[in-house]
Design a protein around this motif. Structure first.
Motif, PDB file in Angstrom:
ATOM      1  N   TRP A  15      40.660  25.738   7.918  1.00  0.00           N
ATOM      2  CA  TRP A  15      39.531  25.912   8.838  1.00  0.00           C
ATOM      3  C   TRP A  15      38.525  24.770   8.717  1.00  0.00           C
ATOM      4  CZ3 TRP A  15      37.920  30.659  11.516  1.00  0.00           C
ATOM      5  CH2 TRP A  15      38.935  31.618  11.580  1.00  0.00           C
ATOM      6  N   ILE A  16      38.623  23.945   7.676  1.00  0.00           N
ATOM      7  CA  ILE A  16      37.654  22.865   7.477  1.00  0.00           C
ATOM      8  C   ILE A  16      37.632  21.972   8.719  1.00  0.00           C
ATOM      9  CG2 ILE A  16      37.158  20.770   6.126  1.00  0.00           C
ATOM     10  CD1 ILE A  16      38.019  22.358   3.636  1.00  0.00           C
ATOM     11  N   GLY A  17      36.431  21.669   9.179  1.00  0.00           N
ATOM     12  CA  GLY A  17      36.255  20.876  10.398  1.00  0.00           C
ATOM     13  C   GLY A  17      35.992  21.726  11.625  1.00  0.00           C
ATOM     14  N   THR A  18      36.203  23.041  11.528  1.00  0.00           N
ATOM     15  CA  THR A  18      35.895  23.923  12.652  1.00  0.00           C
ATOM     16  C   THR A  18      34.384  23.886  12.892  1.00  0.00           C
ATOM     17  OG1 THR A  18      37.753  25.375  12.075  1.00  0.00           O
ATOM     18  CG2 THR A  18      36.025  26.315  13.494  1.00  0.00           C
ATOM     19  N   PRO A  19      33.934  23.662  14.113  1.00  0.00           N
ATOM     20  CA  PRO A  19      32.493  23.609  14.380  1.00  0.00           C
ATOM     21  C   PRO A  19      31.812  24.954  14.112  1.00  0.00           C
ATOM     22  CG  PRO A  19      33.751  22.844  16.282  1.00  0.00           C
ATOM     23  CD  PRO A  19      34.732  23.432  15.317  1.00  0.00           C
ATOM     24  N   TYR A  20      30.531  24.900  13.801  1.00  0.00           N
ATOM     25  CA  TYR A  20      29.740  26.114  13.612  1.00  0.00           C
ATOM     26  C   TYR A  20      29.350  26.664  14.980  1.00  0.00           C
ATOM     27  CZ  TYR A  20      26.234  29.438  12.141  1.00  0.00           C
ATOM     28  OH  TYR A  20      25.537  30.592  11.943  1.00  0.00           O
ATOM     29  N   VAL A  21      29.719  27.911  15.227  1.00  0.00           N
ATOM     30  CA  VAL A  21      29.306  28.619  16.439  1.00  0.00           C
ATOM     31  C   VAL A  21      28.970  30.046  16.023  1.00  0.00           C
ATOM     32  CG1 VAL A  21      29.974  29.447  18.729  1.00  0.00           C
ATOM     33  CG2 VAL A  21      30.772  27.215  17.944  1.00  0.00           C
ATOM     34  N   HIS A  22      27.723  30.434  16.226  1.00  0.00           N
ATOM     35  CA  HIS A  22      27.261  31.774  15.856  1.00  0.00           C
ATOM     36  C   HIS A  22      28.119  32.845  16.504  1.00  0.00           C
ATOM     37  CE1 HIS A  22      24.542  34.992  14.783  1.00  0.00           C
ATOM     38  NE2 HIS A  22      24.339  35.286  16.053  1.00  0.00           N
ATOM     39  N   ARG A  23      28.567  33.803  15.714  1.00  0.00           N
ATOM     40  CA  ARG A  23      29.360  34.974  16.097  1.00  0.00           C
ATOM     41  C   ARG A  23      30.784  34.657  16.544  1.00  0.00           C
ATOM     42  NH1 ARG A  23      26.636  38.840  20.070  1.00  0.00           N
ATOM     43  NH2 ARG A  23      28.566  39.908  19.604  1.00  0.00           N
ATOM     44  N   ALA A  24      31.255  33.439  16.393  1.00  0.00           N
ATOM     45  CA  ALA A  24      32.627  33.110  16.786  1.00  0.00           C
ATOM     46  C   ALA A  24      33.549  33.204  15.563  1.00  0.00           C
ATOM     47  CB  ALA A  24      32.683  31.714  17.393  1.00  0.00           C
ATOM     48  N   ALA A 117      31.132  28.275   6.503  1.00  0.00           N
ATOM     49  CA  ALA A 117      30.681  27.747   7.797  1.00  0.00           C
ATOM     50  C   ALA A 117      29.169  27.671   7.729  1.00  0.00           C
ATOM     51  CB  ALA A 117      31.129  28.651   8.935  1.00  0.00           C
ATOM     52  N   TYR A 118      28.650  26.493   7.965  1.00  0.00           N
ATOM     53  CA  TYR A 118      27.242  26.221   7.744  1.00  0.00           C
ATOM     54  C   TYR A 118      26.663  25.601   9.010  1.00  0.00           C
ATOM     55  CZ  TYR A 118      23.441  25.111   4.436  1.00  0.00           C
ATOM     56  OH  TYR A 118      22.260  25.048   3.747  1.00  0.00           O
ATOM     57  N   ALA A 119      25.549  26.145   9.488  1.00  0.00           N
ATOM     58  CA  ALA A 119      24.924  25.647  10.718  1.00  0.00           C
ATOM     59  C   ALA A 119      24.740  24.130  10.655  1.00  0.00           C
ATOM     60  CB  ALA A 119      23.575  26.330  10.942  1.00  0.00           C
ATOM     61  N   ARG A 120      25.045  23.468  11.736  1.00  0.00           N
ATOM     62  CA  ARG A 120      24.962  22.016  11.912  1.00  0.00           C
ATOM     63  C   ARG A 120      26.004  21.239  11.093  1.00  0.00           C
ATOM     64  NH1 ARG A 120      19.912  23.930  11.612  1.00  0.00           N
ATOM     65  NH2 ARG A 120      19.527  23.167   9.510  1.00  0.00           N
ATOM     66  N   HIS A 121      26.866  21.933  10.364  1.00  0.00           N
ATOM     67  CA  HIS A 121      27.900  21.253   9.567  1.00  0.00           C
ATOM     68  C   HIS A 121      29.307  21.747   9.890  1.00  0.00           C
ATOM     69  CE1 HIS A 121      24.913  19.372   6.940  1.00  0.00           C
ATOM     70  NE2 HIS A 121      24.283  20.526   6.973  1.00  0.00           N
ATOM     71  N   GLY A 122      29.438  22.976  10.376  1.00  0.00           N
ATOM     72  CA  GLY A 122      30.748  23.556  10.605  1.00  0.00           C
ATOM     73  C   GLY A 122      31.337  24.067   9.296  1.00  0.00           C
ATOM     74  N   VAL A 123      32.657  24.228   9.275  1.00  0.00           N
ATOM     75  CA  VAL A 123      33.317  24.706   8.058  1.00  0.00           C
ATOM     76  C   VAL A 123      33.527  23.516   7.136  1.00  0.00           C
ATOM     77  CG1 VAL A 123      35.353  25.852   7.082  1.00  0.00           C
ATOM     78  CG2 VAL A 123      34.438  26.601   9.302  1.00  0.00           C
ATOM     79  N   VAL A 124      32.992  23.642   5.936  1.00  0.00           N
ATOM     80  CA  VAL A 124      33.043  22.580   4.938  1.00  0.00           C
ATOM     81  C   VAL A 124      33.359  23.173   3.571  1.00  0.00           C
ATOM     82  CG1 VAL A 124      31.405  21.057   6.144  1.00  0.00           C
ATOM     83  CG2 VAL A 124      30.561  22.728   4.489  1.00  0.00           C
ATOM     84  N   GLU A 125      33.828  22.324   2.672  1.00  0.00           N
ATOM     85  CA  GLU A 125      33.941  22.701   1.261  1.00  0.00           C
ATOM     86  C   GLU A 125      32.793  22.009   0.548  1.00  0.00           C
ATOM     87  OE1 GLU A 125      37.082  22.888  -2.476  1.00  0.00           O
ATOM     88  OE2 GLU A 125      37.822  22.431  -0.461  1.00  0.00           O
TER      89      GLU A 125
END
Length: 147
Positions: A15-24, A117-125
């Protein structure tokens, strides 16, 4: 690392790289709950309950621990000193606020990290640095069917 923990961490890294989208929960993006929900669907089956609409404040004005209560309904809580890869981490982002952020422990020890998943960063480690460690209020494990 247990086989179940390894499977969870590998799936989360997908999932890393998935954009952050609230409730998605993937596709167009996801938030922290959407990441955990998506992993549940990938590795277990259908989600155990429908997720009601939620705002970015996670019921802070009411002081309700909705996310914590939901985690307790479907996962086993574990001792905070028993960290393992694949643990679901629940964070309180500031003292006195409700717990409203989730992540998945990826590494333990000196190189501890977690996927979220972090706002303005997406899914990150991210490194599970002391500021993040201090915010952990609960640690959960997925049901045994993951193994």
């Amino acid at each position: 690392m247990s086989a179940a923990g390894e499977r969870l961490v590998q799936a989360a890294r997908g999932w890393i790289g998935t954009p952050y989208v609230h409730r998605a929960t993937k596709g167009v993006g996801c938030d922290c709950l959407g990441l955990i929900r998506g992993l549940w669907r990938e590795l277990l089956s259908a989600e155990p309950e429908a997720v009601p609409p939620y705002s970015m404040d996670w019921s802070e004005p009411q002081g309700e621990e909705r996310l914590w209560a939901a985690a307790l309904r479907h996962m086993a809580m574990k001792d905070s000193d028993d960290a393992a890869p694949g643990d679901v981490l629940l964070f309180r982002m500031r003292q006195g606020a409700v717990a409203k952020h989730l992540g998945l422990q990826a590494h333990v020890g000196v190189s501890a990290s977690f996927i979220h998943a972090y706002a303005r960063h997406g899914v990150v480690e991210s490194p599970l640095s002391p500021p993040w460690q201090r915010r952990i209020v609960a640690r959960f494990v997925f049901p045994e069917e993951v193994s």
